[in-house]
Design a protein around this motif. Structure first.
Motif, PDB file in Angstrom:
ATOM      1  N   THR A   1       0.628  -1.079  -0.023  1.00 52.33           N
ATOM      2  CA  THR A   1      -0.128   0.002   0.007  1.00 52.33           C
ATOM      3  C   THR A   1       0.880   1.283   0.003  1.00 52.33           C
ATOM      4  OG1 THR A   1      -0.058   0.173   2.397  1.00 52.33           O
ATOM      5  CG2 THR A   1      -1.839  -1.223   1.172  1.00 52.33           C
ATOM      6  N   SER A   2       0.553   2.302  -0.330  1.00 57.68           N
ATOM      7  CA  SER A   2       1.255   3.576  -0.461  1.00 57.68           C
ATOM      8  C   SER A   2       0.536   4.625   0.358  1.00 57.68           C
ATOM      9  CB  SER A   2       1.246   4.320  -1.851  1.00 57.68           C
ATOM     10  OG  SER A   2      -0.188   4.390  -2.501  1.00 57.68           O
ATOM     11  N   GLY A   3       0.946   4.175   1.722  1.00 53.57           N
ATOM     12  CA  GLY A   3       0.465   5.034   2.881  1.00 53.57           C
ATOM     13  C   GLY A   3       1.155   4.851   4.107  1.00 53.57           C
ATOM     14  N   THR A   4       1.290   3.621   4.684  1.00 56.13           N
ATOM     15  CA  THR A   4       1.876   3.745   5.961  1.00 56.13           C
ATOM     16  C   THR A   4       3.361   3.781   6.219  1.00 56.13           C
ATOM     17  OG1 THR A   4       2.337   1.156   6.111  1.00 56.13           O
ATOM     18  CG2 THR A   4       0.211   1.501   6.370  1.00 56.13           C
ATOM     19  N   ALA A   5       4.156   3.583   5.304  1.00 56.67           N
ATOM     20  CA  ALA A   5       5.489   3.783   5.312  1.00 56.67           C
ATOM     21  C   ALA A   5       6.218   2.799   6.370  1.00 56.67           C
ATOM     22  CB  ALA A   5       5.839   5.201   5.474  1.00 56.67           C
ATOM     23  N   ALA A   6       5.498   1.894   6.657  1.00 56.87           N
ATOM     24  CA  ALA A   6       5.955   1.006   7.851  1.00 56.87           C
ATOM     25  C   ALA A   6       7.413   0.482   7.591  1.00 56.87           C
ATOM     26  CB  ALA A   6       5.164  -0.188   8.149  1.00 56.87           C
ATOM     27  N   GLU A   7       7.724   0.436   6.199  1.00 57.54           N
ATOM     28  CA  GLU A   7       8.981  -0.300   5.854  1.00 57.54           C
ATOM     29  C   GLU A   7      10.082   0.574   6.340  1.00 57.54           C
ATOM     30  OE1 GLU A   7       7.423   2.519   2.377  1.00 57.54           O
ATOM     31  OE2 GLU A   7       6.620   1.127   3.841  1.00 57.54           O
ATOM     32  N   VAL A   8       9.963   1.994   6.604  1.00 53.49           N
ATOM     33  CA  VAL A   8      11.129   2.882   6.785  1.00 53.49           C
ATOM     34  C   VAL A   8      10.976   3.540   8.233  1.00 53.49           C
ATOM     35  CG1 VAL A   8      10.052   4.825   5.775  1.00 53.49           C
ATOM     36  CG2 VAL A   8      12.410   4.595   5.554  1.00 53.49           C
ATOM     37  N   THR A   9       9.996   2.978   9.074  1.00 50.19           N
ATOM     38  CA  THR A   9       9.908   3.662  10.262  1.00 50.19           C
ATOM     39  C   THR A   9      10.450   2.827  11.430  1.00 50.19           C
ATOM     40  OG1 THR A   9       7.680   2.665  10.777  1.00 50.19           O
ATOM     41  CG2 THR A   9       7.735   4.811   9.577  1.00 50.19           C
ATOM     42  N   ILE A  10      10.470   3.477  12.739  1.00 53.00           N
ATOM     43  CA  ILE A  10      11.023   2.733  13.777  1.00 53.00           C
ATOM     44  C   ILE A  10       9.848   2.664  14.770  1.00 53.00           C
ATOM     45  CG2 ILE A  10      13.399   3.588  13.506  1.00 53.00           C
ATOM     46  CD1 ILE A  10      12.547   5.362  16.031  1.00 53.00           C
ATOM     47  N   ASN A  11       8.664   2.682  14.263  1.00 50.13           N
ATOM     48  CA  ASN A  11       7.409   2.767  14.905  1.00 50.13           C
ATOM     49  C   ASN A  11       6.540   1.219  14.738  1.00 50.13           C
ATOM     50  OD1 ASN A  11       8.162   5.349  15.445  1.00 50.13           O
ATOM     51  ND2 ASN A  11       7.063   5.845  13.629  1.00 50.13           N
ATOM     52  N   TYR A  12       5.833   0.857  15.353  1.00 50.93           N
ATOM     53  CA  TYR A  12       4.781  -0.112  15.095  1.00 50.93           C
ATOM     54  C   TYR A  12       3.729  -0.155  15.982  1.00 50.93           C
ATOM     55  CZ  TYR A  12       7.072  -3.132  18.349  1.00 50.93           C
ATOM     56  OH  TYR A  12       7.822  -3.621  19.654  1.00 50.93           O
ATOM     57  N   VAL A  13       2.686  -0.550  15.862  1.00 52.12           N
ATOM     58  CA  VAL A  13       1.033  -0.326  16.603  1.00 52.12           C
ATOM     59  C   VAL A  13       0.544  -1.802  16.738  1.00 52.12           C
ATOM     60  CG1 VAL A  13      -1.039   0.860  16.924  1.00 52.12           C
ATOM     61  CG2 VAL A  13       0.824   2.096  15.751  1.00 52.12           C
ATOM     62  N   ILE A  14       0.501  -2.102  18.012  1.00 57.78           N
ATOM     63  CA  ILE A  14      -0.453  -3.231  18.149  1.00 57.78           C
ATOM     64  C   ILE A  14      -1.641  -3.069  18.795  1.00 57.78           C
ATOM     65  CG2 ILE A  14       0.009  -5.681  19.202  1.00 57.78           C
ATOM     66  CD1 ILE A  14       1.989  -5.027  16.958  1.00 57.78           C
ATOM     67  N   THR A  15      -2.685  -3.928  18.701  1.00 57.13           N
ATOM     68  CA  THR A  15      -4.055  -3.778  19.046  1.00 57.13           C
ATOM     69  C   THR A  15      -4.101  -4.853  20.258  1.00 57.13           C
ATOM     70  OG1 THR A  15      -5.324  -3.356  17.122  1.00 57.13           O
ATOM     71  CG2 THR A  15      -6.530  -4.070  18.881  1.00 57.13           C
ATOM     72  N   ASP A  16      -4.206  -4.163  21.513  1.00 55.32           N
ATOM     73  CA  ASP A  16      -4.535  -4.835  22.682  1.00 55.32           C
ATOM     74  C   ASP A  16      -6.176  -5.125  22.981  1.00 55.32           C
ATOM     75  OD1 ASP A  16      -4.935  -6.016  25.313  1.00 55.32           O
ATOM     76  OD2 ASP A  16      -3.845  -4.515  26.397  1.00 55.32           O
ATOM     77  N   LYS A  17      -6.566  -6.342  22.497  1.00 57.58           N
ATOM     78  CA  LYS A  17      -8.182  -6.594  22.395  1.00 57.58           C
ATOM     79  C   LYS A  17      -8.773  -6.640  23.694  1.00 57.58           C
ATOM     80  CE  LYS A  17      -9.728  -9.667  19.474  1.00 57.58           C
ATOM     81  NZ  LYS A  17      -9.907 -10.936  18.750  1.00 57.58           N
ATOM     82  N   GLN A  18      -7.985  -7.292  24.761  1.00 53.91           N
ATOM     83  CA  GLN A  18      -8.562  -7.293  25.937  1.00 53.91           C
ATOM     84  C   GLN A  18      -8.918  -6.216  26.564  1.00 53.91           C
ATOM     85  OE1 GLN A  18      -5.754  -9.923  28.555  1.00 53.91           O
ATOM     86  NE2 GLN A  18      -6.740  -9.124  30.415  1.00 53.91           N
ATOM     87  N   ASN A  19      -7.879  -5.019  26.531  1.00 55.67           N
ATOM     88  CA  ASN A  19      -8.180  -3.717  27.069  1.00 55.67           C
ATOM     89  C   ASN A  19      -8.728  -2.668  26.097  1.00 55.67           C
ATOM     90  OD1 ASN A  19      -6.994  -4.243  29.736  1.00 55.67           O
ATOM     91  ND2 ASN A  19      -5.265  -4.587  28.633  1.00 55.67           N
ATOM     92  N   ASN A  20      -9.096  -3.240  24.747  1.00 58.66           N
ATOM     93  CA  ASN A  20      -9.884  -2.223  23.831  1.00 58.66           C
ATOM     94  C   ASN A  20      -8.926  -1.103  23.514  1.00 58.66           C
ATOM     95  OD1 ASN A  20     -12.126  -2.362  22.315  1.00 58.66           O
ATOM     96  ND2 ASN A  20     -13.418  -0.863  23.807  1.00 58.66           N
ATOM     97  N   ARG A  21      -7.872  -1.374  23.161  1.00 58.69           N
ATOM     98  CA  ARG A  21      -6.934  -0.194  22.917  1.00 58.69           C
ATOM     99  C   ARG A  21      -5.937  -0.703  21.947  1.00 58.69           C
ATOM    100  NH1 ARG A  21      -2.085  -0.286  26.267  1.00 58.69           N
ATOM    101  NH2 ARG A  21      -1.887   1.745  25.931  1.00 58.69           N
ATOM    102  N   LYS A  22      -5.219   0.579  21.517  1.00 60.55           N
ATOM    103  CA  LYS A  22      -4.187   0.249  20.572  1.00 60.55           C
ATOM    104  C   LYS A  22      -2.951   0.827  21.200  1.00 60.55           C
ATOM    105  CE  LYS A  22      -5.157  -0.107  15.737  1.00 60.55           C
ATOM    106  NZ  LYS A  22      -4.865   0.678  14.120  1.00 60.55           N
ATOM    107  N   PHE A  23      -1.632   0.277  20.975  1.00 61.70           N
ATOM    108  CA  PHE A  23      -0.589   0.776  21.676  1.00 61.70           C
ATOM    109  C   PHE A  23       0.706   1.194  20.958  1.00 61.70           C
ATOM    110  CE2 PHE A  23      -0.290  -3.421  22.968  1.00 61.70           C
ATOM    111  CZ  PHE A  23       0.919  -3.927  22.669  1.00 61.70           C
ATOM    112  N   VAL A  24       1.219   2.160  20.818  1.00 56.14           N
ATOM    113  CA  VAL A  24       2.573   2.452  20.027  1.00 56.14           C
ATOM    114  C   VAL A  24       3.901   2.100  20.409  1.00 56.14           C
ATOM    115  CG1 VAL A  24       3.729   4.163  18.340  1.00 56.14           C
ATOM    116  CG2 VAL A  24       1.043   4.455  18.674  1.00 56.14           C
ATOM    117  N   CYS A  25       4.678   1.232  19.689  1.00 60.66           N
ATOM    118  CA  CYS A  25       6.058   0.962  19.983  1.00 60.66           C
ATOM    119  C   CYS A  25       6.963   1.605  19.109  1.00 60.66           C
ATOM    120  CB  CYS A  25       6.193  -0.529  20.032  1.00 60.66           C
ATOM    121  SG  CYS A  25       4.988  -1.497  20.655  1.00 60.66           S
TER     122      CYS A  25
END
Length: 383
Positions: free
Chosen positions: A140-164
């Motif tokens: 996709t031409s949007g997230t740029a995850a291939e060049v970043t030091i960040n990632y985002v994971i979903t915590d379903k148990q606590n109904n939230r996303k967190f950024v690393c």
């Protein structure tokens, strides 16, 4: 002041770039590869555009295709088991932000097992070892995850996303091949493209921005602003330009952070499973307007990059308004929803969602200080 830039060791750009995946694997001496992706990309033959080169080079690989949109802690945990059982020495991540983000978390935990509790990676984790090497192929031409030091994971148990955020997680090689993005449907192209525009604008106006990142973000705004409409309509040349534009934005924001658009988008995705790009795109025009009086001359630079006539000469208030209107019009033209109600957001949830947004790691990067009450008001204005 000391500014830091972290980028891929190597990047390839242009149609056919994925032919170099096998070359890089062989050159670096890797023997066993896990391909991390999602089932649809396997089903529709997108992954085969890469694995055919691995087959031709007789590279040993296995595929983990269990990635879901807004990837979860469970996704990461399953992937860690899969990679360890495969005894892999590298990962090829193929997809949008979800597969590449999941690959980052997996690669970090494989090399830093003391962080096997995925939640322990939230924020800036003090990992000691670089990730299992990742070669990233965005589709996709949007997230740029291939060049970043960040990632985002979903915590379903606590109904939230967190950024690393972790310099150890960046892919060592990225392959920016517009042919891998050719199959994007119109809606996905629009959402990821506006997500890239959000990266560029938020990266430009965050207080941590500096000359080098400004250069990258302004060029990204120019490229995206002039290419997104045609890319959404399937123009091949425009899609190749968007592939570059989103990467430029990623080079910048990965090193200086983002702001309130992402802070408010993350809980929307966590609560309602809204695609990240759609959430960002829907919020962007409103948050741009909210921030406009706290951005000095940056909105003038945005207006110039977008090609707004006489932007150099307009009074500051007028050019800020023009920049906001131009982004709102672009969003409308590519079909982004105008309200969060259209995305299924419920008014009664807004106070709790606003608290999550206020605590999000991206929110402090906003040029205007905010509060839970103001965030609630912004969400309400979008209902």
């Amino acid at each position: 002041m000391i500014n830091r830039m972290i980028l891929n060791e190597t990047s390839y750009f242009g149609k056919g770039a994925v032919a170099n995946v096998a070359t890089e694997i062989i050159k670096r001496g890797f023997k066993k590869v896990v391909v991390i992706t999602d089932a649809d990309l396997v089903k529709f033959g997108v992954v085969n555009k890469v694995t055919q080169h691995l087959d031709q080079a007789q590279i040993d690989y296995v595929i983990y295709d269990g990635i879901v949109p807004n990837p979860t802690i469970e996704n990461v945990e399953e992937g860690v088991v899969f990679v360890n059982q495969a005894k892999a020495d590298c990962i090829v991540a193929i997809g949008g932000g979800s597969p590449i983000d999941t690959a980052k978390a997996i690669g970090i935990i494989v090399r830093n097992p003391e962080f096997s509790d995925v939640r322990s990676l939230e924020g800036v984790a003090d990992t000691k070892n670089p990730s299992l090497p990742i070669l990233a192929v965005p589709t996709t031409s949007g997230t740029a995850a291939e060049v970043t030091i960040n990632y985002v994971i979903t915590d379903k148990q606590n109904n939230r996303k967190f950024v690393c955020v972790d310099p150890h997680d960046i892919p060592i090689v990225a392959f920016i091949d517009s042919e891998m993005m050719a199959g994007m449907p119109r809606e996905l192209c629009a959402a990821t493209g506006m997500d890239a525009m959000t990266h560029a604008i938020e990266g430009l106006i965050t207080p941590a921005a500096w000359e080098m990142t400004d250069m990258l973000h302004l060029k990204a705004i120019e490229v995206i602003g002039h290419s997104l409409r045609d890319s959404v309509n399937g123009d091949e040349v425009a899609r190749e330009k968007m592939a570059l534009g989103q990467y430029l934005a990623g080079m910048g924001f990965s090193n200086v952070g983002l702001g309130l658009v992402h802070g408010m988008a993350h809980p929307l995705s966590a609560w309602y499973n809204i695609p990240h790009g759609v959430a960002c795109a829907t919020l962007l025009p409103t948050i741009m307007n909210y921030n406009k009086d706290f951005t000095d001359e940056k909105y003038r630079k945005i207006a110039i990059a977008l090609g707004i006539q006489n932007a150099e000469l307009m009074p500051l208030e007028a050019v800020r308004k023009a920049a906001c209107m131009a982004i709102a019009q672009l969003s409308k033209e590519v079909g982004i929803p105008a309200t969060i109600a259209e995305l299924g957001v419920k008014a009664e949830d807004l106070p709790k969602i606003a608290e999550d947004a206020f605590r999000d790691v991206c929110t402090p990067g906003n040029p205007r200080e905010t509060s839970v009450e103001e965030i609630i008001g912004l969400y309400q204005s979008l209902m």
